[in-house]
Design a protein around this motif. Sequence first.
Motif, PDB file in Angstrom:
ATOM      1  N   MET A  32       0.830  -1.209   0.000  1.00 50.61           N
ATOM      2  CA  MET A  32       0.000   0.000   0.000  1.00 50.61           C
ATOM      3  C   MET A  32       0.866   1.262   0.000  1.00 50.61           C
ATOM      4  O   MET A  32       0.341   2.368   0.064  1.00 50.61           O
ATOM      5  N   GLY A  33       2.200   1.084  -0.011  1.00 50.27           N
ATOM      6  CA  GLY A  33       3.102   2.227  -0.055  1.00 50.27           C
ATOM      7  C   GLY A  33       3.468   2.803   1.297  1.00 50.27           C
ATOM      8  O   GLY A  33       4.085   3.862   1.377  1.00 50.27           O
ATOM      9  N   ILE A  34       3.100   2.117   2.362  1.00 50.45           N
ATOM     10  CA  ILE A  34       3.436   2.605   3.697  1.00 50.45           C
ATOM     11  C   ILE A  34       4.916   2.318   3.965  1.00 50.45           C
ATOM     12  O   ILE A  34       5.414   1.237   3.672  1.00 50.45           O
ATOM     13  N   LYS A  35       5.594   3.299   4.531  1.00 52.74           N
ATOM     14  CA  LYS A  35       7.033   3.200   4.779  1.00 52.74           C
ATOM     15  C   LYS A  35       7.325   2.287   5.969  1.00 52.74           C
ATOM     16  O   LYS A  35       6.521   2.133   6.890  1.00 52.74           O
ATOM     17  N   ALA A  36       8.518   1.692   5.930  1.00 50.40           N
ATOM     18  CA  ALA A  36       8.947   0.752   6.962  1.00 50.40           C
ATOM     19  C   ALA A  36       8.859   1.355   8.361  1.00 50.40           C
ATOM     20  O   ALA A  36       8.408   0.691   9.300  1.00 50.40           O
ATOM     21  N   GLY A  58       0.328  -6.589  -6.452  1.00 50.40           N
ATOM     22  CA  GLY A  58       0.786  -5.228  -6.264  1.00 50.40           C
ATOM     23  C   GLY A  58       2.217  -5.053  -5.797  1.00 50.40           C
ATOM     24  O   GLY A  58       2.619  -3.947  -5.445  1.00 50.40           O
ATOM     25  N   TRP A  59       3.007  -6.113  -5.791  1.00 51.18           N
ATOM     26  CA  TRP A  59       4.388  -6.001  -5.320  1.00 51.18           C
ATOM     27  C   TRP A  59       5.253  -5.360  -6.396  1.00 51.18           C
ATOM     28  O   TRP A  59       5.415  -5.897  -7.484  1.00 51.18           O
ATOM     29  N   ASP A  60       5.810  -4.198  -6.077  1.00 54.19           N
ATOM     30  CA  ASP A  60       6.740  -3.504  -6.957  1.00 54.19           C
ATOM     31  C   ASP A  60       8.121  -3.629  -6.333  1.00 54.19           C
ATOM     32  O   ASP A  60       8.468  -2.907  -5.396  1.00 54.19           O
ATOM     33  N   MET A 101       9.471  -1.487  -3.227  1.00 50.63           N
ATOM     34  CA  MET A 101       9.018  -2.121  -1.987  1.00 50.63           C
ATOM     35  C   MET A 101      10.067  -2.995  -1.318  1.00 50.63           C
ATOM     36  O   MET A 101      10.074  -3.128  -0.100  1.00 50.63           O
ATOM     37  N   GLU A 102      10.951  -3.592  -2.108  1.00 49.70           N
ATOM     38  CA  GLU A 102      11.986  -4.451  -1.505  1.00 49.70           C
ATOM     39  C   GLU A 102      12.895  -3.671  -0.550  1.00 49.70           C
ATOM     40  O   GLU A 102      13.206  -4.166   0.530  1.00 49.70           O
ATOM     41  N   PRO A 103      13.323  -2.445  -0.899  1.00 50.49           N
ATOM     42  CA  PRO A 103      14.132  -1.691   0.068  1.00 50.49           C
ATOM     43  C   PRO A 103      13.376  -1.406   1.379  1.00 50.49           C
ATOM     44  O   PRO A 103      13.976  -1.430   2.463  1.00 50.49           O
ATOM     45  N   GLU A 104      12.085  -1.184   1.294  1.00 53.30           N
ATOM     46  CA  GLU A 104      11.285  -0.954   2.501  1.00 53.30           C
ATOM     47  C   GLU A 104      11.141  -2.247   3.307  1.00 53.30           C
ATOM     48  O   GLU A 104      11.192  -2.227   4.536  1.00 53.30           O
ATOM     49  N   ARG A 105      10.964  -3.368   2.630  1.00 53.54           N
ATOM     50  CA  ARG A 105      10.887  -4.663   3.323  1.00 53.54           C
ATOM     51  C   ARG A 105      12.200  -4.928   4.052  1.00 53.54           C
ATOM     52  O   ARG A 105      12.203  -5.325   5.224  1.00 53.54           O
TER      53      ARG A 105
END
Length: 141
Positions: free
Chosen positions: A18-22, A57-59, A63-67
């Motif tokens: 959803m684009g929420i930051k880590a 929706g996985w970009d 998103m990987e850097p945030e994960r």
Amino acid sequence: RSGARAVIIFEGTNDLTMGIKATEIYAGIISLVERAHTAGLCVVLGTIMPRDDLNNGWDRATMEPERTALNALLRATKNIEGLADFDQVMGSPADPTYPNPLLYIPDLLHPNTLGFQVMADALPLKAITPPPFGRCARQSR
């Protein structure tokens, strides 16, 4: 729930899509940890496992850097009884930032039966087991 001794908190993967930051996700997780401790529960946090699902929706680029950042925060958390490092055990041997396809259904988001067993084996049981066999000494209220 009456009689509960521990809780496993495994949250954040959908928030990332959803684009929420880590850091924001982590703040919410810490709020859950505090609420659980106030209720007298021992807490195990679960890291966010690799995923590579385009249909949900996985970009990967964003998103990987945030994960990765969220998992670093989870691993550094001190005020918990244990950590289940699902990221470590569910990653591909060739590149641990990708899911191990042997442990997932074809969507590369959800674990298969073997994946769930690997996740269960990653749980630090002493963190949710009362003394003298474990270290979960909290009493639910």
